[in-house]
Design an enzyme around this catalytic site. Structure first.
Site, PDB file in Angstrom:
ATOM      1  N   CYS A   1      -1.382   6.918   9.514  1.00 59.04           N
ATOM      2  CA  CYS A   1      -0.161   6.357  10.072  1.00 59.04           C
ATOM      3  C   CYS A   1      -0.461   5.117  10.924  1.00 59.04           C
ATOM      4  O   CYS A   1      -1.299   5.157  11.817  1.00 59.04           O
ATOM      5  CB  CYS A   1       0.471   7.448  10.942  1.00 59.04           C
ATOM      6  SG  CYS A   1       2.155   7.089  11.327  1.00 59.04           S
TER       7      CYS A   1
ATOM      8  N   CYS B   1       3.521   8.666   0.523  1.00 58.54           N
ATOM      9  CA  CYS B   1       3.981   7.763   1.583  1.00 58.54           C
ATOM     10  C   CYS B   1       4.140   6.392   0.946  1.00 58.54           C
ATOM     11  O   CYS B   1       3.161   5.809   0.463  1.00 58.54           O
ATOM     12  CB  CYS B   1       2.941   7.739   2.709  1.00 58.54           C
ATOM     13  SG  CYS B   1       3.316   6.508   3.977  1.00 58.54           S
TER      14      CYS B   1
ATOM     15  N   CYS C   1       5.635  -4.123  15.839  1.00 58.54           N
ATOM     16  CA  CYS C   1       5.257  -3.033  16.751  1.00 58.54           C
ATOM     17  C   CYS C   1       3.775  -3.201  17.077  1.00 58.54           C
ATOM     18  O   CYS C   1       2.957  -3.408  16.183  1.00 58.54           O
ATOM     19  CB  CYS C   1       5.497  -1.670  16.094  1.00 58.54           C
ATOM     20  SG  CYS C   1       7.240  -1.379  15.719  1.00 58.54           S
TER      21      CYS C   1
ATOM     22  N   CYS D   1       0.839  -1.009  15.316  1.00 51.94           N
ATOM     23  CA  CYS D   1       0.877  -0.799  13.866  1.00 51.94           C
ATOM     24  C   CYS D   1       0.281  -1.995  13.138  1.00 51.94           C
ATOM     25  O   CYS D   1       0.700  -3.136  13.374  1.00 51.94           O
ATOM     26  CB  CYS D   1       2.327  -0.584  13.428  1.00 51.94           C
ATOM     27  SG  CYS D   1       2.500  -0.413  11.646  1.00 51.94           S
TER      28      CYS D   1
ATOM     29  N   GLU E   1       0.828  -1.198   0.000  1.00 54.02           N
ATOM     30  CA  GLU E   1       0.000   0.000   0.000  1.00 54.02           C
ATOM     31  C   GLU E   1       0.868   1.257   0.000  1.00 54.02           C
ATOM     32  O   GLU E   1       1.988   1.251   0.515  1.00 54.02           O
ATOM     33  CB  GLU E   1      -0.944   0.002   1.212  1.00 54.02           C
ATOM     34  CG  GLU E   1      -1.988  -1.099   1.104  1.00 54.02           C
ATOM     35  CD  GLU E   1      -3.039  -1.093   2.202  1.00 54.02           C
ATOM     36  OE1 GLU E   1      -4.142  -1.608   1.929  1.00 54.02           O
ATOM     37  OE2 GLU E   1      -2.779  -0.601   3.321  1.00 54.02           O
TER      38      GLU E   1
END
Length: 354
Positions: free
Chosen positions: A341, A109, A120, A123, A96
């Site tokens: 994010c 991005c 993490c 995420c 992505e």
């Protein structure tokens, strides 16, 4: 050249290697330079587009080589104009990438790996398996496609690139570095290195390597806690790359490059949002010239973190400012389409990995 049964991706060759190959094919060396320009400056994804080559040479190239171009599989447009892309790679893998439009910039991005190995806890990509590193041309293609999107949708070319999509760029060091080289080269896209930011979860020895390579792009460190116990809890990478190791690596990096560092800090409610946490962060900020981007948390279904409350966020930021830390509070973009994010993940993969 009959032996080339498996077609090799022509973009995996350097210009020098291409010249050698062309000479072996009985072609003149300058033709290699023409092809190289088509590939990297004009972003050609088929040999038939290379109109200043003879039909015969284009035929030869088609027989012997391939261009493993990235394609947009799906795109979603957020209510805030952010565009999330699902890209399909030549081998069927999916990644992505996101176009983030703001008043004064158009930012791409991009992803650097298929999945991620770092786990993490906050995420979505961390809940996927890492399948492989991306090649430099696959990173480059994401930029080309997102730039095209920015021009088509908003009439403005891309101004910035952040390596903050899926994967850990410093664990794909050579692919990342070669992609930056092609994006910034005069015979590539000729973008300014200062407009590129590579974000890492913190791999100390590779941060030092960035210093040794005297990179010109910006470095961002996903910090999220300036306390080893807390950071270990949410970012297992910290167990091998403690804050002390990162501090030393960043000092080394800064001494070599003179580039200030950006720290990314997500404030989780009742986890890392107290004044004590702010104090630890302010302390960590003394090691090298830096700024802090405070990022709001974007929920994912696999984790039970909650974004901090507004008043705590304000108190946190104002403590840092009082202690001479340069702070920006970043509002999330594309949250409604899971493009913000920490939200990038191929849904089925992440669910399977959980």
């Amino acid at each position: 050249m009959e032996k080339a049964l498996v077609k090799k991706d022509i973009r995996s060759y350097s210009l020098e290697n291409l010249k050698t190959l062309f000479t072996e094919m009985g072609e003149q060396g300058f033709r290699a330079k023409q092809v190289y320009e088509w590939l990297w400056k004009k972003s050609a994804w088929s040999f038939d587009e290379m109109t200043n080559l003879s039909k015969d040479l284009r035929e030869k190239l088609n027989q012997n080589f391939t261009i493993n171009a990235v394609a947009i599989d799906k795109q979603q447009i957020s209510s805030d104009r952010t565009i999330k892309n699902t890209f399909k790679l030549y081998d069927g893998n999916i990644i992505e990438g996101v176009l983030i439009p703001t008043e004064d910039r158009m930012t791409a991005c991009v992803s650097s790996q298929v999945g991620c190995s770092l786990t993490c806890k906050f995420c979505a990509t961390g809940y996927m398996d890492r399948k492989r590193n991306l090649n430099a041309d696959e990173i480059y293609d994401q930029v080309v496609l997102i730039d095209k999107q920015a021009r088509e949708h908003y009439g403005i070319p891309l101004s910035n690139i952040v390596y903050m999509g899926m994967g850990e760029p410093l664990l794909n060091y050579s692919g990342m570095m070669k992609s930056v080289e092609r994006l910034t080269a005069e015979d590539g896209l000729n973008m300014a290195a200062k407009r590129i930011t590579v974000s890492t979860a913190g791999i100390a020895k590779m941060i030092k390597k960035l210093g040794d390579d005297n990179v010109k792009f910006n470095l961002a460190l996903s910090l999220h806690a300036a306390n080893d116990t807390k950071r270990n809890e949410i970012m297992p990478i910290n167990e091998q790359n403690s804050l002390t190791a990162l501090r030393d690596a960043l000092k080394y990096y800064f001494a070599k490059t003179k580039n200030p560092v950006t720290y990314e800090y997500i404030v989780f409610n009742d986890f890392n949002d107290s004044l004590q946490d702010a104090k630890e962060l302010a302390q960590f900020c003394k090691h090298v010239p830096c700024k802090v981007n405070i990022i709001e948390y974007n929920p994912i279904s696999f984790a039970d973190f909650v974004n901090t409350e507004e008043d705590k966020l304000e108190a946190f930021a104002s403590y840092l400012r009082k202690n001479n830390v340069n702070v920006h509070i970043r509002k999330s973009r594309g949250k409604d389409i899971d493009a913000a994010c920490g939200q990038l993940a191929v849904k089925e993969e992440a669910a399977a990995g959980h």
